[in-house]
Every structure is written in C-alpha cells, then in structure tokens.
Motif scaffolding. Structure first.
Motif, PDB file in Angstrom:
ATOM      1  N   GLY A  16       0.820  -1.205   0.000  1.00 34.31           N
ATOM      2  CA  GLY A  16       0.000   0.000   0.000  1.00 34.31           C
ATOM      3  C   GLY A  16       0.853   1.254   0.000  1.00 34.31           C
ATOM      4  O   GLY A  16       1.762   1.382   0.807  1.00 34.31           O
ATOM      5  N   GLY A  17       0.551   2.158  -0.922  1.00 37.04           N
ATOM      6  CA  GLY A  17       1.342   3.384  -0.997  1.00 37.04           C
ATOM      7  C   GLY A  17       0.949   4.207  -2.198  1.00 37.04           C
ATOM      8  O   GLY A  17      -0.224   4.532  -2.380  1.00 37.04           O
ATOM      9  N   VAL A  18       1.926   4.526  -3.058  1.00 37.26           N
ATOM     10  CA  VAL A  18       1.691   5.345  -4.236  1.00 37.26           C
ATOM     11  C   VAL A  18       1.155   4.472  -5.369  1.00 37.26           C
ATOM     12  O   VAL A  18       1.661   3.379  -5.626  1.00 37.26           O
ATOM     13  CB  VAL A  18       3.006   6.023  -4.687  1.00 37.26           C
ATOM     14  CG1 VAL A  18       2.757   6.910  -5.900  1.00 37.26           C
ATOM     15  CG2 VAL A  18       3.598   6.829  -3.542  1.00 37.26           C
ATOM     16  N   GLY A  19       0.122   4.955  -6.052  1.00 30.03           N
ATOM     17  CA  GLY A  19      -0.441   4.195  -7.159  1.00 30.03           C
ATOM     18  C   GLY A  19       0.559   4.036  -8.288  1.00 30.03           C
ATOM     19  O   GLY A  19       1.250   4.988  -8.660  1.00 30.03           O
ATOM     20  N   THR A  20       0.627   2.830  -8.844  1.00 32.51           N
ATOM     21  CA  THR A  20       1.513   2.581  -9.987  1.00 32.51           C
ATOM     22  C   THR A  20       0.717   2.395 -11.278  1.00 32.51           C
ATOM     23  O   THR A  20       1.255   2.518 -12.367  1.00 32.51           O
ATOM     24  CB  THR A  20       2.361   1.318  -9.752  1.00 32.51           C
ATOM     25  OG1 THR A  20       1.506   0.165  -9.764  1.00 32.51           O
ATOM     26  CG2 THR A  20       3.092   1.376  -8.427  1.00 32.51           C
ATOM     27  N   CYS A  21      -0.573   2.098 -11.148  1.00 32.86           N
ATOM     28  CA  CYS A  21      -1.460   1.891 -12.293  1.00 32.86           C
ATOM     29  C   CYS A  21      -2.840   2.382 -11.870  1.00 32.86           C
ATOM     30  O   CYS A  21      -3.361   1.956 -10.832  1.00 32.86           O
ATOM     31  CB  CYS A  21      -1.486   0.418 -12.684  1.00 32.86           C
ATOM     32  SG  CYS A  21      -2.431   0.058 -14.188  1.00 32.86           S
ATOM     33  N   ARG A  22      -3.456   3.273 -12.677  1.00 31.34           N
ATOM     34  CA  ARG A  22      -4.641   3.993 -12.220  1.00 31.34           C
ATOM     35  C   ARG A  22      -5.675   4.093 -13.341  1.00 31.34           C
ATOM     36  O   ARG A  22      -5.304   4.306 -14.498  1.00 31.34           O
ATOM     37  CB  ARG A  22      -4.265   5.403 -11.768  1.00 31.34           C
ATOM     38  CG  ARG A  22      -2.905   5.481 -11.102  1.00 31.34           C
ATOM     39  CD  ARG A  22      -2.232   6.824 -11.247  1.00 31.34           C
ATOM     40  NE  ARG A  22      -0.823   6.764 -10.837  1.00 31.34           N
ATOM     41  CZ  ARG A  22       0.179   6.535 -11.654  1.00 31.34           C
ATOM     42  NH1 ARG A  22      -0.045   6.330 -12.948  1.00 31.34           N
ATOM     43  NH2 ARG A  22       1.407   6.489 -11.207  1.00 31.34           N
ATOM     44  N   VAL A  23      -6.955   3.995 -12.994  1.00 29.90           N
ATOM     45  CA  VAL A  23      -8.028   4.085 -13.982  1.00 29.90           C
ATOM     46  C   VAL A  23      -9.108   5.020 -13.461  1.00 29.90           C
ATOM     47  O   VAL A  23      -9.540   4.905 -12.308  1.00 29.90           O
ATOM     48  CB  VAL A  23      -8.634   2.695 -14.285  1.00 29.90           C
ATOM     49  CG1 VAL A  23      -9.809   2.827 -15.240  1.00 29.90           C
ATOM     50  CG2 VAL A  23      -7.590   1.770 -14.881  1.00 29.90           C
ATOM     51  N   SER A  24      -9.563   5.943 -14.303  1.00 26.80           N
ATOM     52  CA  SER A  24     -10.575   6.909 -13.889  1.00 26.80           C
ATOM     53  C   SER A  24     -11.940   6.249 -13.716  1.00 26.80           C
ATOM     54  O   SER A  24     -12.293   5.303 -14.424  1.00 26.80           O
ATOM     55  CB  SER A  24     -10.675   8.049 -14.901  1.00 26.80           C
ATOM     56  OG  SER A  24     -11.019   7.563 -16.191  1.00 26.80           O
ATOM     57  N   ILE A  25     -12.692   6.755 -12.740  1.00 26.29           N
ATOM     58  CA  ILE A  25     -14.033   6.262 -12.440  1.00 26.29           C
ATOM     59  C   ILE A  25     -14.945   7.456 -12.180  1.00 26.29           C
ATOM     60  O   ILE A  25     -14.491   8.594 -12.090  1.00 26.29           O
ATOM     61  CB  ILE A  25     -14.036   5.337 -11.199  1.00 26.29           C
ATOM     62  CG1 ILE A  25     -13.597   6.125  -9.952  1.00 26.29           C
ATOM     63  CG2 ILE A  25     -13.167   4.114 -11.418  1.00 26.29           C
ATOM     64  CD1 ILE A  25     -13.742   5.343  -8.651  1.00 26.29           C
ATOM     65  N   LYS A  26     -16.233   7.186 -12.044  1.00 27.83           N
ATOM     66  CA  LYS A  26     -17.188   8.207 -11.606  1.00 27.83           C
ATOM     67  C   LYS A  26     -17.675   7.853 -10.210  1.00 27.83           C
ATOM     68  O   LYS A  26     -17.925   6.690  -9.904  1.00 27.83           O
ATOM     69  CB  LYS A  26     -18.373   8.286 -12.574  1.00 27.83           C
ATOM     70  CG  LYS A  26     -18.059   9.008 -13.873  1.00 27.83           C
ATOM     71  CD  LYS A  26     -19.323   9.262 -14.676  1.00 27.83           C
ATOM     72  CE  LYS A  26     -19.022  10.092 -15.912  1.00 27.83           C
ATOM     73  NZ  LYS A  26     -20.257  10.409 -16.686  1.00 27.83           N
ATOM     74  N   CYS A  27     -17.805   8.851  -9.354  1.00 20.45           N
ATOM     75  CA  CYS A  27     -18.309   8.625  -7.999  1.00 20.45           C
ATOM     76  C   CYS A  27     -18.837   9.954  -7.455  1.00 20.45           C
ATOM     77  O   CYS A  27     -18.056  10.823  -7.058  1.00 20.45           O
ATOM     78  CB  CYS A  27     -17.214   8.072  -7.085  1.00 20.45           C
ATOM     79  SG  CYS A  27     -17.806   7.710  -5.410  1.00 20.45           S
ATOM     80  N   GLU A  28     -20.141  10.114  -7.460  1.00 19.42           N
ATOM     81  CA  GLU A  28     -20.759  11.369  -7.035  1.00 19.42           C
ATOM     82  C   GLU A  28     -20.499  11.661  -5.561  1.00 19.42           C
ATOM     83  O   GLU A  28     -20.324  12.824  -5.179  1.00 19.42           O
ATOM     84  CB  GLU A  28     -22.264  11.326  -7.302  1.00 19.42           C
ATOM     85  CG  GLU A  28     -22.619  11.323  -8.777  1.00 19.42           C
ATOM     86  CD  GLU A  28     -24.114  11.337  -9.014  1.00 19.42           C
ATOM     87  OE1 GLU A  28     -24.868  11.442  -8.017  1.00 19.42           O
ATOM     88  OE2 GLU A  28     -24.527  11.259 -10.188  1.00 19.42           O
ATOM     89  N   LYS A  29     -20.428  10.624  -4.744  1.00 17.94           N
ATOM     90  CA  LYS A  29     -20.224  10.841  -3.310  1.00 17.94           C
ATOM     91  C   LYS A  29     -18.840  11.430  -3.039  1.00 17.94           C
ATOM     92  O   LYS A  29     -18.700  12.407  -2.297  1.00 17.94           O
ATOM     93  CB  LYS A  29     -20.400   9.516  -2.549  1.00 17.94           C
ATOM     94  CG  LYS A  29     -20.407   9.677  -1.037  1.00 17.94           C
ATOM     95  CD  LYS A  29     -20.680   8.346  -0.340  1.00 17.94           C
ATOM     96  CE  LYS A  29     -22.150   7.967  -0.435  1.00 17.94           C
ATOM     97  NZ  LYS A  29     -22.460   6.778   0.412  1.00 17.94           N
ATOM     98  N   VAL A  30     -17.805  10.853  -3.649  1.00 19.28           N
ATOM     99  CA  VAL A  30     -16.454  11.384  -3.478  1.00 19.28           C
ATOM    100  C   VAL A  30     -16.367  12.802  -4.044  1.00 19.28           C
ATOM    101  O   VAL A  30     -15.759  13.690  -3.438  1.00 19.28           O
ATOM    102  CB  VAL A  30     -15.421  10.458  -4.154  1.00 19.28           C
ATOM    103  CG1 VAL A  30     -14.067  11.150  -4.271  1.00 19.28           C
ATOM    104  CG2 VAL A  30     -15.272   9.162  -3.362  1.00 19.28           C
ATOM    105  N   GLU A  31     -16.977  13.017  -5.186  1.00 22.38           N
ATOM    106  CA  GLU A  31     -16.989  14.357  -5.791  1.00 22.38           C
ATOM    107  C   GLU A  31     -17.577  15.385  -4.832  1.00 22.38           C
ATOM    108  O   GLU A  31     -17.048  16.497  -4.683  1.00 22.38           O
ATOM    109  CB  GLU A  31     -17.809  14.334  -7.084  1.00 22.38           C
ATOM    110  CG  GLU A  31     -17.760  15.611  -7.889  1.00 22.38           C
ATOM    111  CD  GLU A  31     -16.534  15.733  -8.773  1.00 22.38           C
ATOM    112  OE1 GLU A  31     -16.308  16.818  -9.309  1.00 22.38           O
ATOM    113  OE2 GLU A  31     -15.805  14.740  -8.918  1.00 22.38           O
TER     114      GLU A  31
END
Length: 402
Positions: free
Chosen positions: A217-232
C-alpha cells in the motif's frame, strides 16, 4: 508564454512539461536534485538546480526570484511541495510572476493529517476513527490499527499494528503528539486530483489505484478513472468550506460493507492524477494556464475507464510481489494495462524515462538507508514545517541582531 515548472523529479511535472511545450509555450524546469526526469526533457528551453526547499527555504526562494527575472518567466507552475514554500513567501512573488497556489493556512490544515481529519469530521465527511498516539485508549478501537505520522506523504512511516504489545513497543520510539492512531480500513484506495479557484471546484478526476508501491500500500503505480458522485461531493465540500484555490488531491478508502468512502489524506498540490485526467478528457495544464489569465470556466466531463501507469514503479511492484511469493497477485498484470498510457515513456522524448527509472531503482535499493524508499526519492523536495519554523525564527533573530 515562458513557463517555469518546479519539482521536476515528479513524473507529473514531466507530463506538465510535455503538455505545456505541445501547447506552444517556452518551458523551463527546476528541481533541488540533478537526477530529476523532467530536467532531461528535449522540450525544455532551460533548466537549473535550486537549494533544498525546506532546509534552505530562504535560499530556495531567492534562487527562484533571481531565475524568474533572469529568464523572464511569465508564469510559475509548481507541481510538488515546493509550492507549499512558495505559498508561505507569496508576497515576494506578487507583481513578478503569475502563479496560483493554495493559501498557506490551508496548506497547514490539509497537510497535517490530524487537523485535516478534524476539519473533515466537522464537515460531515467520513474519516476513520482517529486519535493522537498520546491520547490512545484501548477501549476506543479494535486491533488491527494503523499508526502513521501527521505530516508525511506517499505512505511514509505507516505501520499496521496487530496487537497491544506491538503498539507499546512501537510507541516507545515515536512522539505521541506527532503520531496518529487510526482505525484500520481495507486498503481499497480511491484517489482524486482537482483544480479549484476561490472555493469552486472547476474540475476533478476520480480514479482507482489498480496497484500501489510498496505492494502493501502506498503510491499508485497503475490507475483508472471512475465516476463517484459521493467522493466528488466530499471534495467540493472541503474546497467550498476553505474557499480554496489551486490543485488539490485526496485519498479515500472504500469500505464495501458500509458502501462508504473514508477520507485518509489530502495533498494541497498536484498528483499523478494530472495525466489520468488528461487521458480522460480533462486538461488541467491548459486549465491552470487559463485560470491564471483570468478565465475561470469549468472543465469538460471526465470519460471513465481511462488511465495511466508508471513503468518504473510497476517494475518495483512486480518484483516486490514476486519476491514475497504472492504469485496469484501477478495474474492479469499486463492485461490490466491494456489501453492505458505510460506516464513517463515518450518515443519523442525518451531520456526522462531512463532518468526516472534510474532514480526509482536507486531509491528502492538505497532508500531504506535514507529513511524509506519513497522518502529517498523526495529528499530536498518536501515541506517540513518544523525546519521551516526554526529557520524563520533564526532568520528573524539574525535580522534583529543586525
């Protein structure tokens, strides 16, 4: 326009350099370390080394001001924690160069994980149950627990504690006023990168880390965008409450059982989400440039399912997982990167890739002797409020004596 990008060691600074150059700007770069990928981009018009940003903050600021005048810089583009120091000395930059950084009091609140969790709680944003180590009560939380510093980054110093005896042994080596004890949450990390002006979130990308380094667990090495109204909505709430301006990045842990997102970290700066946003249809670099020029229109909507990976960190994750014998986790490694963009490699600008690879390999080997793998990578680039305060006091004392 002549633009100076600082914090050039960060791969999202390299992304910024390339994007700025392709948009027709004359780009210069700087960092406190010579082995910084962005300094070797073919797109640069010039580069220089500045002093460590916290340890020698006065010299760092004076160096920047001198180079801004010498190079006739129109706009300053901070990417990492040097922006925190610039914010503290913002009065020296006014009238000399255009720049947007968060107010220093906002940086102080958000960079400190203790004051950040208190702010979030007051705004009804979920956070894991958290207390200072000195105030920890065994009746309040169940093991396992997380012990972490108040003011670090990239998972530095975070320890998962399984038993009370382990906690007591660890506590003997820590300052109870500078260390947090936090409820443990399953490490399903959701991250954000946004850009705000005067309390309005103009654009924000939310993404899921498929892998992180260190592997635990730490810094992301591979990342994919998502939608999330609650986090927004949570990001917008903090931005509005503070009337915040500048880049802002947040980390949440998703609890599947509760279907809730718990805020665990806020970085009042840019992050690797910069290129995730770009691949998903949101150009923060152009947006920042427009914002400094007074154009405050909002960004386009993010297209989910797009993202990036960082090859040097992916290599670290792969071998860390392999050596730990977690062979099942290696399944689908290459398939998961299909359609994603490497955020350091560019066939038109190849040298920075090898510099970043070397820097990360070096800190992977020698980082533990410098305080940690991620800490070794960021030496001389981070904000240290204690060194800051001491330096300020000494500077004022010297002026009075003179």
């Amino acid at each position: 326009m002549r633009v100076l990008v600082t914090g050039a060691r960060m791969w999202y600074a390299l992304n910024s350099i390339r994007l700025l150059a392709r948009q027709g700007h004359e780009v210069f770069a700087a960092d406190s370390g010579k082995v910084s990928g962005g300094l070797y981009s073919r797109y640069l018009k010039g580069k220089f080394i500045y002093p460590p940003v916290s340890e020698k903050s006065d010299e760092f600021i004076e160096c920047l001001l001198k180079k801004i005048e010498e190079l006739k810089i129109d706009l300053l583009f901070p990417t990492f924690e040097e922006g925190f120091v610039i914010s503290r000395f913002m009065h020296k930059f006014e009238g000399r160069v255009r720049v947007i950084v968060p107010r220093h009091e906002h940086i102080q609140v958000l960079h400190d994980k203790w004051t950040m969790t208190q702010l979030a709680s007051s705004l009804s944003i979920p956070v894991p149950d958290t207390t200072l180590l000195k105030d920890f009560d065994t009746s309040r939380m169940d093991f396992p627990l997380i012990v972490k510093p108040r003011d670090q980054r990239s998972a530095e110093g975070i320890v998962k504690v399984q038993t009370l005896s382990q906690l007591k042994k660890l506590s003997a080596t820590l300052d109870g006023t500078k260390t947090l004890v936090q409820e443990w949450k399953t490490p399903h990390q959701i991250c954000t990168t946004g850009l705000a002006l005067d309390g309005k979130l103009k654009g924000n990308v939310i993404y899921h880390n498929i892998r992180e380094y260190p592997e635990s667990g730490g810094v992301g090495t591979c990342r994919v965008s998502i939608k999330c109204e609650k986090v927004e909505s949570y990001v917008s709430t903090i931005v509005e409450a503070l009337r915040y301006s500048g880049f802002i990045s947040m980390d949440f842990l998703y609890d599947r059982n509760e279907d809730e997102y718990y805020l665990v970290d806020v970085n009042p700066r840019m992050s690797p989400g910069l290129l995730v946003a770009h691949t998903s249809g949101m150009d923060f670099v152009r947006g920042y440039m427009d914002m400094v020029d007074g154009d405050i229109k909002s960004f386009d909507v993010v297209v989910p399912g797009r993202g990036t990976y960082t090859t040097a960190m992916e290599i670290g994750w792969y071998f860390s997982t392999l050596f730990k014998g977690k062979f099942r986790n290696l399944k689908g490694f290459f398939k998961s990167r299909k359609g994603l963009k490497d955020d350091t490699w560019d066939i038109r600008d190849p040298l920075p890739f090898f510099v970043v690879l070397f820097a990360m390999a070096y800190t992977a080997v020698f980082g533990p002797f410098m305080g940690g793998q991620t800490k070794g990578f960021s030496l001389g680039a981070t904000y240290d409020s204690e060194k800051f305060s001491v330096e300020k006091a000494e500077s004022e004392k010297n002026r009075e004596a003179g």
